[in-house]
Design a protein around this motif. Sequence first.
Motif, PDB file in Angstrom:
ATOM      1  N   GLY A  69     -12.377  65.970  11.827  1.00  0.00           N
ATOM      2  CA  GLY A  69     -12.566  65.925  10.384  1.00  0.00           C
ATOM      3  C   GLY A  69     -13.954  65.538   9.940  1.00  0.00           C
ATOM      4  O   GLY A  69     -14.151  65.096   8.796  1.00  0.00           O
ATOM      5  N   ARG A  90      -5.401  62.486   7.433  1.00  0.00           N
ATOM      6  CA  ARG A  90      -4.956  61.275   6.741  1.00  0.00           C
ATOM      7  C   ARG A  90      -3.600  60.888   7.309  1.00  0.00           C
ATOM      8  O   ARG A  90      -2.566  61.402   6.908  1.00  0.00           O
ATOM      9  CB  ARG A  90      -4.876  61.501   5.234  1.00  0.00           C
ATOM     10  N   TYR A 141       0.384  64.341   0.649  1.00  0.00           N
ATOM     11  CA  TYR A 141      -0.995  63.968   0.357  1.00  0.00           C
ATOM     12  C   TYR A 141      -1.263  64.060  -1.139  1.00  0.00           C
ATOM     13  O   TYR A 141      -0.643  64.872  -1.842  1.00  0.00           O
ATOM     14  CB  TYR A 141      -1.970  64.908   1.088  1.00  0.00           C
ATOM     15  N   SER A 146      -7.252  69.689  -0.033  1.00  0.00           N
ATOM     16  CA  SER A 146      -6.600  68.381   0.041  1.00  0.00           C
ATOM     17  C   SER A 146      -5.149  68.473   0.464  1.00  0.00           C
ATOM     18  O   SER A 146      -4.550  67.467   0.845  1.00  0.00           O
ATOM     19  CB  SER A 146      -6.710  67.663  -1.310  1.00  0.00           C
ATOM     20  N   ARG A 158      -5.745  69.616   4.931  1.00  0.00           N
ATOM     21  CA  ARG A 158      -5.516  68.254   5.415  1.00  0.00           C
ATOM     22  C   ARG A 158      -4.239  68.173   6.242  1.00  0.00           C
ATOM     23  O   ARG A 158      -4.183  67.471   7.259  1.00  0.00           O
ATOM     24  CB  ARG A 158      -5.462  67.260   4.262  1.00  0.00           C
TER      25      ARG A 158
END
Length: 306
Positions: free
Chosen positions: A149, A162, A175, A183, A187
């Motif tokens: 990342g 995440r 998320y 996002s 992700r």
Amino acid sequence: MTDATRTLVMTGATGGIGLEAAREVLRRSPETHLVLLARESSAARVLPGLRNISPHVSAVPADLAAKDSVGTAAARVEDLLEAGGLPPLRGIVCNAGVHLSDALHTSEDGYELTFAVNVLATHLLLRRLHLQLRAPSRIVVTVSDAHFGDLRHTGGIMPAPRWSEPEVLFRPGAYPRSHRVRSGGRRAYTTSKLGAIHLVHEWARRLPGGIDILSYNPSLVTGTGLPRAMGGSAQFTMKWLVPVLEFTPLVDTPPAAGRKLADVVLGRTSAPTGSYIHRTQAMRSSAESYDADREQALWEWLERQT
């Protein structure tokens, strides 16, 4: 029993680097009987070409987004092995994976689809088939350096993973802004690939001697379906800018990446169990990927799903 002497089970072998690796394995290892786990339509498209290389190829229908389908496919492989319809199982390649435009898609069983295919299906398959493996054996799980990342590994295209509790990560909408491409979809992809490495580490602790499990990172590969799923500026980069690097050491074509995956599958790339193979050699994955507490928590959650 066929006149092959070993069985290799493989997902994600109907296109891209997986199909190229399957071709290489059959060319280099005529003693291998290759079993594809794939949707029937996808398998039907590639089986004639693979059988032109070797007669020792078969397919078992499987939808990796559905727990029951994975279980049924694994049971079919078990039955064939125990009845002598296949030679002893010496390898499993979990190459299939998805990358979606958001983190809201749901599997048949209610899980977020990226994690369902990229992590849960791998565990379900290994859970059912690992007792059938005969040493020496090698399990290979395709991952991605996108799990770092960072700018060095993704050029800024991919966000950092995440991590959270597994019950959160496997839930659609895990998320902030899960509906967005970067996002959400990207992700979920980077986080799922981090999860796959965690899973490899935990399996490496639990498998008996002589049965190795490795992560394989193909890095940047041109000519795959990834740009369509990534969307936006990443789609432009992957489609138009990355192919310019095709003749440099930085990027591989699918045939080149497939040959490298075949090297790992056939043991020609040497590495101890639990290793992360970057293209042709073992190296360390991200610092975040080494977390025994996370790995155990992920294992325990996945076990409850089985």
